[in-house]
Motif scaffolding. Structure first.
Motif, PDB file in Angstrom:
ATOM      1  N   LYS A 162      -4.918 -15.689  -0.302  1.00 34.07           N
ATOM      2  CA  LYS A 162      -4.661 -15.002  -1.564  1.00 34.07           C
ATOM      3  C   LYS A 162      -5.688 -13.889  -1.736  1.00 34.07           C
ATOM      4  CE  LYS A 162      -2.651 -18.970  -3.987  1.00 34.07           C
ATOM      5  NZ  LYS A 162      -2.777 -19.890  -5.161  1.00 34.07           N
ATOM      6  N   ILE A 163      -5.240 -12.739  -2.258  1.00 32.60           N
ATOM      7  CA  ILE A 163      -6.128 -11.584  -2.421  1.00 32.60           C
ATOM      8  C   ILE A 163      -7.127 -11.842  -3.556  1.00 32.60           C
ATOM      9  CG2 ILE A 163      -6.260  -9.141  -3.011  1.00 32.60           C
ATOM     10  CD1 ILE A 163      -3.505  -8.807  -1.730  1.00 32.60           C
ATOM     11  N   VAL A 164      -8.399 -11.738  -3.225  1.00 28.82           N
ATOM     12  CA  VAL A 164      -9.474 -11.901  -4.203  1.00 28.82           C
ATOM     13  C   VAL A 164      -9.864 -10.546  -4.784  1.00 28.82           C
ATOM     14  CG1 VAL A 164     -11.869 -12.658  -4.547  1.00 28.82           C
ATOM     15  CG2 VAL A 164     -10.353 -13.942  -3.021  1.00 28.82           C
ATOM     16  N   SER A 165      -9.907  -9.540  -3.928  1.00 30.23           N
ATOM     17  CA  SER A 165     -10.221  -8.180  -4.379  1.00 30.23           C
ATOM     18  C   SER A 165      -9.632  -7.181  -3.401  1.00 30.23           C
ATOM     19  CB  SER A 165     -11.739  -7.982  -4.499  1.00 30.23           C
ATOM     20  OG  SER A 165     -12.360  -8.092  -3.224  1.00 30.23           O
ATOM     21  N   GLY A 166      -9.470  -5.940  -3.868  1.00 31.94           N
ATOM     22  CA  GLY A 166      -8.925  -4.897  -3.019  1.00 31.94           C
ATOM     23  C   GLY A 166      -7.408  -4.914  -2.970  1.00 31.94           C
ATOM     24  N   ASP A 167      -6.858  -4.032  -2.129  1.00 32.29           N
ATOM     25  CA  ASP A 167      -5.415  -3.891  -2.002  1.00 32.29           C
ATOM     26  C   ASP A 167      -5.097  -3.522  -0.552  1.00 32.29           C
ATOM     27  OD1 ASP A 167      -2.744  -3.115  -2.010  1.00 32.29           O
ATOM     28  OD2 ASP A 167      -2.854  -2.192  -3.996  1.00 32.29           O
ATOM     29  N   PRO A 168      -4.350  -4.367   0.167  1.00 30.30           N
ATOM     30  CA  PRO A 168      -4.070  -4.111   1.581  1.00 30.30           C
ATOM     31  C   PRO A 168      -3.149  -2.919   1.829  1.00 30.30           C
ATOM     32  CG  PRO A 168      -2.805  -5.987   0.821  1.00 30.30           C
ATOM     33  CD  PRO A 168      -3.727  -5.620  -0.305  1.00 30.30           C
ATOM     34  N   GLU A 169      -2.618  -2.331   0.764  1.00 33.21           N
ATOM     35  CA  GLU A 169      -1.707  -1.195   0.932  1.00 33.21           C
ATOM     36  C   GLU A 169      -2.222   0.077   0.262  1.00 33.21           C
ATOM     37  OE1 GLU A 169       2.129  -2.380  -0.401  1.00 33.21           O
ATOM     38  OE2 GLU A 169       2.343  -3.969   1.099  1.00 33.21           O
ATOM     39  N   LYS A 170      -3.453   0.042  -0.220  1.00 30.95           N
ATOM     40  CA  LYS A 170      -3.985   1.195  -0.944  1.00 30.95           C
ATOM     41  C   LYS A 170      -5.233   1.743  -0.252  1.00 30.95           C
ATOM     42  CE  LYS A 170      -5.552   2.640  -5.541  1.00 30.95           C
ATOM     43  NZ  LYS A 170      -5.824   2.191  -6.937  1.00 30.95           N
ATOM     44  N   ILE A 171      -5.239   3.053  -0.040  1.00 30.04           N
ATOM     45  CA  ILE A 171      -6.408   3.705   0.548  1.00 30.04           C
ATOM     46  C   ILE A 171      -7.458   3.919  -0.540  1.00 30.04           C
ATOM     47  CG2 ILE A 171      -7.285   5.793   1.658  1.00 30.04           C
ATOM     48  CD1 ILE A 171      -4.594   6.114   3.017  1.00 30.04           C
ATOM     49  N   LYS A 172      -8.663   3.486  -0.247  1.00 29.67           N
ATOM     50  CA  LYS A 172      -9.755   3.590  -1.205  1.00 29.67           C
ATOM     51  C   LYS A 172     -10.797   4.586  -0.703  1.00 29.67           C
ATOM     52  CE  LYS A 172     -13.398   0.789  -3.346  1.00 29.67           C
ATOM     53  NZ  LYS A 172     -13.998  -0.574  -3.412  1.00 29.67           N
ATOM     54  N   LYS A 173     -11.262   5.443  -1.589  1.00 27.32           N
ATOM     55  CA  LYS A 173     -12.312   6.398  -1.230  1.00 27.32           C
ATOM     56  C   LYS A 173     -13.657   5.777  -1.577  1.00 27.32           C
ATOM     57  CE  LYS A 173     -11.380  10.702  -1.541  1.00 27.32           C
ATOM     58  NZ  LYS A 173     -11.070  12.090  -1.972  1.00 27.32           N
ATOM     59  N   ILE A 174     -14.583   5.799  -0.619  1.00 27.91           N
ATOM     60  CA  ILE A 174     -15.904   5.218  -0.855  1.00 27.91           C
ATOM     61  C   ILE A 174     -16.987   6.291  -0.700  1.00 27.91           C
ATOM     62  CG2 ILE A 174     -15.293   2.862  -0.233  1.00 27.91           C
ATOM     63  CD1 ILE A 174     -16.363   3.337   2.547  1.00 27.91           C
ATOM     64  N   TYR A 175     -18.024   6.151  -1.510  1.00 27.02           N
ATOM     65  CA  TYR A 175     -19.145   7.085  -1.511  1.00 27.02           C
ATOM     66  C   TYR A 175     -20.411   6.307  -1.162  1.00 27.02           C
ATOM     67  CZ  TYR A 175     -15.813   9.930  -4.156  1.00 27.02           C
ATOM     68  OH  TYR A 175     -14.700  10.636  -4.561  1.00 27.02           O
ATOM     69  N   ASP A 176     -21.081   6.694  -0.099  1.00 29.33           N
ATOM     70  CA  ASP A 176     -22.290   6.003   0.338  1.00 29.33           C
ATOM     71  C   ASP A 176     -23.405   7.007   0.596  1.00 29.33           C
ATOM     72  OD1 ASP A 176     -21.638   3.230   0.385  1.00 29.33           O
ATOM     73  OD2 ASP A 176     -20.441   3.553   2.192  1.00 29.33           O
ATOM     74  N   THR A 177     -24.628   6.578   0.334  1.00 29.55           N
ATOM     75  CA  THR A 177     -25.807   7.354   0.693  1.00 29.55           C
ATOM     76  C   THR A 177     -26.685   6.464   1.560  1.00 29.55           C
ATOM     77  OG1 THR A 177     -25.743   8.655  -1.350  1.00 29.55           O
ATOM     78  CG2 THR A 177     -27.826   8.620  -0.133  1.00 29.55           C
TER      79      THR A 177
END
Length: 198
Positions: A162-177
């Motif tokens: 069962k999905i706890v977080s996120g979406d297996p069909e949605k592209i997510k943009k991430i910002y990292d430093t």
């Protein structure tokens, strides 16, 4: 006499190429969602590595140095992200890219995730941008801060899938430093991730 030195150079380069081949095969074999580019990327890296031997980094960090650094930083970023997404008990492929503190932090996060019975499904889409925010030399160490913007598909599932977080069909943009570091007096060409800024 010169011929013997040429043969030694050829043998040394072959050994370096073989070592890099084994390391990159392990790294590229683990990636998901990026298989189409892996072979060409591997060939390019291998050719560049064979044509140059590790040398001490220059005291300056000019535009050409920064350009070459960013190429490696992008590969390191993807390698580390995909390694962390693997459902192993600890970091494996990107071990040499992390300092001891970051390595331990990542492994602790993996242990906690596994203890909860969760597993990650992460597909790395690509890096939109990677820019050097800052670079400074402290004694014999050069630290380079990089801002990354990337796209991934990510979700965390429990033991019942069962999905706890996120979406297996949605592209997510991430910002990292991320901050990378290297001893400029060392012959070791590897940079290591030493900090992640939030």
């Amino acid at each position: 006499m010169n011929y013997s030195f040429e043969y030694i150079d050829i043998i040394l380069l072959a050994m370096i190429a073989g070592f890099i081949f084994l390391r990159l095969r392990g790294i590229l074999g683990k990636r998901t969602g990026f298989e189409g580019k892996a072979s060409a990327q591997f060939d390019k890296i291998l050719k560049e590595a064979v044509n140059q031997q590790p040398t001490k980094i220059k005291e300056t960090f000019d535009k050409n140095d920064q350009k070459e650094f960013l190429k490696g930083a992008k590969i390191a970023y993807e390698t580390i992200i995909t390694d962390f997404s693997d459902n192993d008990n600890k970091i494996t492929n990107s071990r040499s890219l992390l300092n001891k503190e970051i390595y331990n932090q990542f492994n602790e996060a993996l242990k906690q995730r596994n203890a909860r019975g969760h597993h990650a499904e992460i597909t790395f889409i690509g890096i939109n941008s990677a820019e050097i925010k800052e670079h400074k030399k402290v004694d014999k160490t050069l630290n380079v801060t990089v801002d990354f913007i990337a796209e991934v598909i990510t979700c965390i599932k429990d033991k019942d899938k069962k999905i706890v977080s996120g979406d297996p069909e949605k592209i997510k943009k991430i910002y990292d430093t991320w901050i990378f570091s290297r001893d400029i007096t060392s012959m070791n060409p590897n940079w290591q991730l030493v900090n992640i800024l939030t």
